[in-house]
Design an enzyme around this catalytic site. Structure first.
Site, PDB file in Angstrom:
ATOM      1  N   HIS A   1       0.815  -1.217   0.000  1.00  0.00           N
ATOM      2  CA  HIS A   1       0.000   0.000   0.000  1.00  0.00           C
ATOM      3  C   HIS A   1       0.846   1.264   0.000  1.00  0.00           C
ATOM      4  CE1 HIS A   1      -3.760  -2.143   0.404  1.00  0.00           C
ATOM      5  NE2 HIS A   1      -3.292  -2.810   1.444  1.00  0.00           N
TER       6      HIS A   1
ATOM      7  N   GLN B   1      -0.605 -14.153   4.940  1.00  0.00           N
ATOM      8  CA  GLN B   1      -1.660 -13.358   5.562  1.00  0.00           C
ATOM      9  C   GLN B   1      -3.028 -14.006   5.343  1.00  0.00           C
ATOM     10  OE1 GLN B   1       0.141  -9.094   4.377  1.00  0.00           O
ATOM     11  NE2 GLN B   1      -1.710  -8.997   5.647  1.00  0.00           N
TER      12      GLN B   1
ATOM     13  N   GLU C   1      -6.732 -12.982   5.472  1.00  0.00           N
ATOM     14  CA  GLU C   1      -7.532 -11.760   5.530  1.00  0.00           C
ATOM     15  C   GLU C   1      -8.707 -11.765   4.550  1.00  0.00           C
ATOM     16  OE1 GLU C   1      -4.781  -8.602   4.765  1.00  0.00           O
ATOM     17  OE2 GLU C   1      -3.848  -9.633   3.077  1.00  0.00           O
TER      18      GLU C   1
ATOM     19  N   ALA D   1      -7.594  -5.200   9.236  1.00  0.00           N
ATOM     20  CA  ALA D   1      -8.401  -4.277   8.438  1.00  0.00           C
ATOM     21  C   ALA D   1      -9.082  -5.000   7.280  1.00  0.00           C
ATOM     22  CB  ALA D   1      -7.538  -3.128   7.925  1.00  0.00           C
ATOM     23  N   ASP D   2      -8.290  -5.740   6.487  1.00  0.00           N
ATOM     24  CA  ASP D   2      -8.874  -6.439   5.341  1.00  0.00           C
ATOM     25  C   ASP D   2      -9.818  -7.551   5.779  1.00  0.00           C
ATOM     26  OD1 ASP D   2      -8.014  -5.308   2.820  1.00  0.00           O
ATOM     27  OD2 ASP D   2      -5.992  -5.832   3.421  1.00  0.00           O
TER      28      ASP D   2
END
Length: 263
Positions: free
Chosen positions: A45, A148, A150, A175-176
């Site tokens: 990001h 990850q 997510e 968050a995701d």
């Protein structure tokens, strides 16, 4: 070849890292001077390029202490991963791993043939070719490999992902994960808590460590109590803004209480 963070995670020593999203070697060096086990530099990001990663990795290596550099790559792409690990970092974190096949593809990207598909070159990781044979013969399995979890698919396949040989750890992307479940940032929502607990429990059952990120340092204690095996605490941009906000508030309070303000 040693990898202190990988060893600490696998040994259950609860290593601590912090999150870096500002692409500058000074930011990496300043944090590496502290008593941190590792830094995670985010390429997913941010606009951080492999060249910047190389400069930041050099800064970490040059700093006193034993901090490792881990890179969160943009995607599970063997070409992008290859360019990062050739720099000589300690490991990678890869977003949105959803299946055992994707996890196996990740592992293959990090290993030389015949175990994997990583290309061989005289990169910084090999001492620019000076240690090429030694590195190639010992590199497979030496890089910290974090998948990850997510997405809903990742949740459904957590056990299969964890069981892939070469996946060293799982990482809950809060968050995701909350977003994909339709409850973004509703950290106390029961469904979200159940999802997180599912990943933690799966890690325990498969003997694969599980970590997460908390940007709010007030949440560190509760996150540890949740049972995570390692933690990324804080984020450079957030901590800089919070520190500046405290400075503004302190200054304004000082002015309001000063006799000079009454004139």
């Amino acid at each position: 070849m040693t990898n202190r963070t990988k060893e600490a995670i696998e040994s259950g020593n609860h290593p601590l890292g912090t999150w870096i999203s500002i692409g500058h070697s000074t930011v990496a060096e300043v944090n590496a001077r502290l008593d941190l086990d590792f830094l995670v530099i985010d390429m997913e990001h941010t606009t951080i390029s492999p060249r910047t990663i190389e400069d930041m990795a050099r800064a970490v290596d040059a700093a006193p202490g034993e901090t490792d550099t881990v890179v969160r790559v943009p995607w599970n792409d063997p070409v992008r991963i290859k360019r990062v690990i050739d720099i000589g970092v300690a490991g990678v974190m890869v977003p949105m791993i959803g299946s055992a096949k994707e996890a196996q593809d990740l592992v293959d990207s990090l290993r030389y043939p015949p175990e994997g598909i990583r290309g061989i070159a005289g990169s910084r990781a090999t001492g620019y070719g000076r240690n090429l044979e030694e590195y190639v013969n010992t590199a497979n399995g030496s890089l910290l490999t974090i998948a990850q979890i997510e997405t809903e698919e990742g949740l459904e396949n957590t056990e299969e992902i964890a069981e892939v040989d070469g996946i060293d750890a799982l990482f809950v992307g809060p968050a995701d994960l909350s977003g994909t479940l339709g409850m973004f940032a509703e950290w106390d929502r029961e469904e979200f808590q159940d999802a997180v607990e599912h990943v933690i429990e799966t890690g325990r059952e498969t003997d694969v460590p599980v970590g997460t990120l908390t940007v709010d340092l007030d949440d560190v204690e509760s996150t540890v109590r949740d049972g995570f095996d390692f933690l990324i605490a804080g984020k450079d941009t957030t901590q800089m803004m919070e520190s500046t906000e405290r400075a503004i508030e302190t200054y304004e309070n000082a002015l309001s209480s000063s006799p000079a303000s009454e004139l």
